[in-house]
Enzyme design. Structure first.
Site, mmCIF file in Angstrom:
data_model
loop_
_atom_site.group_PDB
_atom_site.id
_atom_site.type_symbol
_atom_site.label_atom_id
_atom_site.label_comp_id
_atom_site.label_asym_id
_atom_site.label_seq_id
_atom_site.Cartn_x
_atom_site.Cartn_y
_atom_site.Cartn_z
ATOM 1 N N VAL A 70 0.861 -1.190 0.000
ATOM 2 C CA VAL A 70 0.000 0.000 0.000
ATOM 3 C C VAL A 70 0.893 1.234 0.000
ATOM 4 C CG1 VAL A 70 -1.756 1.296 1.268
ATOM 5 C CG2 VAL A 70 -1.813 -1.205 1.288
ATOM 6 N N ALA A 115 4.464 4.151 2.879
ATOM 7 C CA ALA A 115 4.013 2.908 2.258
ATOM 8 C C ALA A 115 4.241 1.769 3.242
ATOM 9 C CB ALA A 115 4.779 2.649 0.965
ATOM 10 N N LYS A 116 3.653 0.627 2.981
ATOM 11 C CA LYS A 116 3.888 -0.561 3.815
ATOM 12 C C LYS A 116 3.451 -1.786 3.043
ATOM 13 C CE LYS A 116 5.124 -1.566 8.194
ATOM 14 N NZ LYS A 116 5.913 -0.799 9.165
ATOM 15 N N GLY A 117 4.017 -2.922 3.397
ATOM 16 C CA GLY A 117 3.628 -4.160 2.743
ATOM 17 C C GLY A 117 3.497 -5.277 3.761
#
Ligand code: NAD
Length: 426
Positions: A70, A115-117
């Site tokens: 995201v 952001a992050k995953g």
């Protein structure tokens, strides 16, 4: 209670952490002045990618894992944020973590968005070969979003330097060139930075020490309790210990150990290296995990997962200063209970920014192919953390708000200024 429009793709998801983030944005909106015009931009991630990652397991069968990346906001620069492997990862959790990265990067003034995953997987159930395959497949699937000038992943819960080495290699193979700057938190031999491993814990310590100074609390002998003994928890415990504080309790997924005379976190680390768990550490007693929160202490460092400090245990917490090593450990209700009691909470988006700060140094070093000394890195990290802390502490005093709201005021103002200056495309 505020009501929020729920996008259809979230209908069946657990809304917990994202709802908490939205509540935090509602709390800061009255302080944003004219920039509140743009606040809706913070309530929607810019891009969401959901990927299926099939891999062949060691026994020959095929397993599918759901992964996410995201990008919450890129107004101030490329996306930046970790990748988490955990059985409870959901889209809404990754959305919240990506949004907190936007706030964190702006709070310490790094030229990044957020952001992050994550992958919904219990890595304890996979072999090292299966984890490598999963990492490489996930990296290939999110290849369309990431890149050194687009979005730069890093380690988070259950991912580490080795995971980053595989991600860097996979991205580089797909690109046909070695691109070290695509991820941070890499091994030193692959363009990693000195000081990155302990950076988040070092930042947690610097933030805690700054708060202590302002309430005339001496670090010498000050009691510290830590939840989580991974990258963030163990570095925080070691650095507090090395500065004269006394770590009296440590909790991790395997249990809680306690000793009022102090526990040496270096010894605990050796014990874990030998046995794989904090269980059985001989210089401490085992206590019920629930009792951890009620211990008499000066510092409490949550460094595990979200929603650990809730309305159910906040009233019993005796710590003077809570330094949030973890992301999202405290619910808004718990925040209210604690700030009414006068507990100082240094919020995640400030307290654990040391990790991404040294990730930023790593990225800069990779671009320039010129590497700094550890001393230089630690000094620069300290300077950024102390300046950010000071600015935010002053906003909190000036506006009579909590440190969390002050951090959100500082950060959201920066993000929305950039948003307003760029204007809407087309
Ligand atoms: P990690 O995987 O290295 O360690 C996680 C620790 O939490 C482990 O000790 C584990 O046993 C413990 N834990 C897990 N579930 C638990 C439970 N139910 N009760 C008690 N303990 C439990 O992860 P990490 O990188 O140290 O991340 C910890 C937190 O810090 C996360 O919230 C992460 O988002 C945040 N964070 C990490 C970094 C970083 O640089 N790694 C930077 C900023 C914030």
């Amino acid at each position: 209670m505020h009501t929020h429009e729920v996008p259809s793709y979230l209908a069946k998801d657990n809304l917990g952490p994202w709802e908490i983030y939205l509540e935090q944005i509602d709390r800061v909106t009255p302080y944003l002045g004219k920039l509140a015009y743009w606040v809706e931009t913070l309530k929607r991630p810019k891009r969401i990618l959901i990927v299926d990652c099939p891999i062949q397991l060691d026994d020959g069968s095929i397993a599918h894992f759901e992964g996410y990346r995201v990008q919450h906001n890129t107004s101030r620069g490329p996306g930046k944020g970790g990748v988490r492997y955990h059985q409870d990862v959901t889209l809404s959790e990754v959305m919240a973590l990506s949004a907190w990265m936007t706030v964190k990067n702006a709070a310490v003034n790094l030229p990044y968005g957020g952001a992050k995953g994550g992958i919904r997987v219990d890595p304890r159930k996979l072999s090292i070969h299966e984890i490598e395959k999963l990492t490489r497949r996930y990296t290939s699937e999110i290849n369309i979003l990431i890149g050194p000038d687009k979005d730069i992943p890093a380690p988070d819960v259950n991912t580490n330097e080795l995971t980053m080495a595989w991600m860097m290699d996979t991205y580089s193979m797909n690109q046909g060139r070695t691109a070290t700057g695509v991820v941070t938190g890499k091994p030193i031999a692959l363009g990693g930075s000195l000081g990155r491993r302990d950076a988040t814990g070092r930042g947690v310590f610097v933030a805690g020490a700054e708060a202590a100074k302002r309430i005339n609390l001496s670090l010498e002998g000050a009691r510290v309790i830590v939840q989580g003994f991974g990258n963030v928890g163990n570095a925080s415990a070691r650095i507090f210990h090395d500065h004269g504080a006394k770590v009296i309790a440590i909790q991790d997924v395997n249990g809680t150990i306690h000793n009022t005379n102090g526990i040496n976190p270096h010894d605990v680390l050796d014990h874990i290296a030998k046995t794989g768990s904090i269980a059985g550490f001989k210089d401490a007693e085992v206590i019920d995990p629930k009792d951890f929160w009620e211990l008499e202490t000066e510092f409490l460092i949550p460094a595990a997962l979200e929603k650990q400090i809730t309305a159910a245990n906040a009233g019993k917490i005796k710590a003077k200063i809570i330094v949030e090593g973890a992301n999202g450990p405290t619910t808004p209700q718990a925040d209210d209970i604690l700030s009414e009691k006068g507990t100082i909470i240094i919020p995640d988006v400030l307290a654990n920014a040391g990790g991404v700060t040294v990730s930023y140094f790593e990225w800069v070093q990779d671009f320039s192919s010129f590497f700094w000394t550890e001393d230089e890195i630690n000094k620069r990290l300290e300077k950024i953390m102390i300046e950010a802390f000071k600015g935010i502490w002053d906003v909190a005093l000036d506006k009579k708000v909590t440190m969390r709201t002050a951090t959100f005021i500082t950060a959201c103002t920066r993000v929305l200024e950039a948003r307003a200056l760029r204007g809407l495309y087309p």
